[in-house]
Design a protein around this motif. Sequence first.
Motif, PDB file in Angstrom:
ATOM      1  N   ASN A 181      29.710  49.344  36.734  1.00 43.16           N
ATOM      2  CA  ASN A 181      29.026  48.184  36.203  1.00 43.16           C
ATOM      3  C   ASN A 181      30.024  47.079  35.859  1.00 43.16           C
ATOM      4  O   ASN A 181      29.823  45.904  36.151  1.00 43.16           O
ATOM      5  CB  ASN A 181      28.225  48.581  34.960  1.00 43.16           C
ATOM      6  N   GLU A 182      31.128  47.444  35.258  1.00 34.32           N
ATOM      7  CA  GLU A 182      32.167  46.458  34.918  1.00 34.32           C
ATOM      8  C   GLU A 182      32.758  45.859  36.184  1.00 34.32           C
ATOM      9  O   GLU A 182      33.044  44.664  36.240  1.00 34.32           O
ATOM     10  CB  GLU A 182      33.260  47.120  34.076  1.00 34.32           C
ATOM     11  N   ASP A 183      32.930  46.711  37.206  1.00 33.95           N
ATOM     12  CA  ASP A 183      33.480  46.206  38.466  1.00 33.95           C
ATOM     13  C   ASP A 183      32.561  45.160  39.083  1.00 33.95           C
ATOM     14  O   ASP A 183      33.022  44.130  39.591  1.00 33.95           O
ATOM     15  CB  ASP A 183      33.681  47.348  39.455  1.00 33.95           C
ATOM     16  N   LEU A 184      31.259  45.422  39.049  1.00 30.08           N
ATOM     17  CA  LEU A 184      30.321  44.444  39.603  1.00 30.08           C
ATOM     18  C   LEU A 184      30.411  43.112  38.862  1.00 30.08           C
ATOM     19  O   LEU A 184      30.425  42.032  39.460  1.00 30.08           O
ATOM     20  CB  LEU A 184      28.895  44.984  39.537  1.00 30.08           C
ATOM     21  N   LEU A 185      30.489  43.162  37.537  1.00 31.51           N
ATOM     22  CA  LEU A 185      30.608  41.942  36.753  1.00 31.51           C
ATOM     23  C   LEU A 185      31.936  41.228  37.025  1.00 31.51           C
ATOM     24  O   LEU A 185      31.997  40.002  37.111  1.00 31.51           O
ATOM     25  CB  LEU A 185      30.480  42.261  35.259  1.00 31.51           C
ATOM     26  N   CYS A 186      32.983  42.012  37.188  1.00 26.08           N
ATOM     27  CA  CYS A 186      34.297  41.415  37.501  1.00 26.08           C
ATOM     28  C   CYS A 186      34.245  40.688  38.839  1.00 26.08           C
ATOM     29  O   CYS A 186      34.746  39.557  38.972  1.00 26.08           O
ATOM     30  CB  CYS A 186      35.375  42.487  37.543  1.00 26.08           C
ATOM     31  N   LEU A 187      33.620  41.349  39.845  1.00 25.47           N
ATOM     32  CA  LEU A 187      33.519  40.701  41.149  1.00 25.47           C
ATOM     33  C   LEU A 187      32.678  39.432  41.067  1.00 25.47           C
ATOM     34  O   LEU A 187      32.991  38.408  41.677  1.00 25.47           O
ATOM     35  CB  LEU A 187      32.910  41.672  42.160  1.00 25.47           C
ATOM     36  N   PHE A 188      31.589  39.494  40.301  1.00 26.31           N
ATOM     37  CA  PHE A 188      30.731  38.318  40.167  1.00 26.31           C
ATOM     38  C   PHE A 188      31.486  37.147  39.535  1.00 26.31           C
ATOM     39  O   PHE A 188      31.474  36.023  40.029  1.00 26.31           O
ATOM     40  CB  PHE A 188      29.503  38.678  39.328  1.00 26.31           C
TER      41      PHE A 188
END
Length: 541
Positions: free
Chosen positions: A40-47
């Motif tokens: 979940n954190e990775d997705l937010l980081c990519l966004f």
Amino acid sequence: MPVPPDPTPPPSPRPSPRPSPPPLPGRHAPDEPGASAASNEDLLCLFVQHMPAAGAMLDRDFRYVVTSSRWVTDFGLDRRSLRGRSHFDVFLDGGGGWQGVFEQALRGTIQRGEEAPFLRRDGRTFWVSWEVRPWYRNDGEVGGLILFAEDKTDTRVVQEALQASRELLASIMTSSLDGIMAFDAVRDDTGQIVDFEWVLANPRSRQLTGRPAEALIGKRLLEEMPGNRAEGLFDAYVRVVETGEPYERELRYRHDGIDAWFQLTATPLRNGFAVTFRDITERKEAEQELARANAVLEQRNRELQDFAYVASHDLQEPLRKIRAFADLLQEEYAGRLDETGRFYLERMHNAAERMSTLISDLLAFSRVTTRGEPFRPVDLGDLVNDVLIDLEMAMAEEQGRVEVGDLPVIEADPVQMRQLFQNLIGNALKFHREDVPPVIRVEARVEPAAGADEARCHIDVTDNGIGFDEKYLDRIFSPFQRLHGRGTYAGTGMGLAICRRIVERHHGTLTARSRPGEGSTFTVTLPCHQPTSPDPDRPTP
């Protein structure tokens, strides 16, 4: 503003018939402990990293996790130095305001605002519209904040400049000594201008017109002040609107309860015109008083010319007869007179001669301003050489010598310049020390123009004569004033008075330096070019 993937905690995972995607580099695999939170954190980081707007992802301690490219470029930061640094190491808190916003967001609320300052620690300020929202780990706990910002600095600068302009304009309107009004054109069905409507009037206009400025807004010009049509102002304003050409005028306005002189200027606006006007009544009254004084002065100048004529003819004629009869007595009856009678006859003859000379000098003094010639270029070197030719006999009698330096060309009355130098050099020859031949030096220096001041010529006439005490400096330039008796030096005491009058007519000055027994220096200061305005002392022919 882009919206990130829903950071709220997801529901309990369901079994998937497909295998889980491979893990992101450096992260846990899906079946490892903590794998869902990390993904979940990775997705937010990519966004955040790839979003087109300025955004930053912070952890719970407000340290940078990742930023977008716009965040770095908009705020002039170095991406590599941001990761792991506290937001408040880069930007000031601004009195605790941002700290409070961030803490509220950590409690789960979304915070928004318009035009708040971002204060970088190096002193640079950015104005931003912003949003702060929490992001969640997969276990439902708040992992930190996502901060969105849109740089509004340029807009803020423009708004501040506009506000400053408005305040400046309002200050000018309020403090202006001129009345300022603006009007919109009122047209009929055919498009013809039939009146004007007030849209603006400053406080000074109330003092000048006697009408409250606020009461004029929305009113019609010809209804409130119909005298504008009678004075031709309405038609002039129509031309300003239709042609775009400004209009200026000085007039005495005696309508609508007003009686004053005004200087006004009308300039076109988009659908009307603005007019500025100033009360010049005091100036006009002063001009009229000056005109009356000039008329009186001209009358007195004419009377002075009449007096000069009388002195030249009516007074000289009786003197000529006295001298003629004295000569007849001397020639035909001298033998019949005793010594006392001949003494009286000689005294009478000498007195008539002095009276004639005095009248001639007085006439010359009066004619300096009433009979002067127009100014034109005069070569002072040539002029002084001509004067020396006239003084050859006097120089020979006194065994005197005159040395002449380089003299400039100036604008002057040549006749009066000749009289000036003849008087100054003649005086230097006359007032010499006994048994000391007079030596006279005439020299000049030109002072170049500086700023608004014209170039000026300083002329010194220096002698080795008897000199005088400088406490008598003012006295020697007054008419009929003498420092020596007639028995010592001849003259009427008018020579230097005539010199000063000539110099003053040429907009110059005449002064002297001297010590008894050590000679004198008379300094004449004249403009090289005379003012373009007419000679104020010379009546119009």
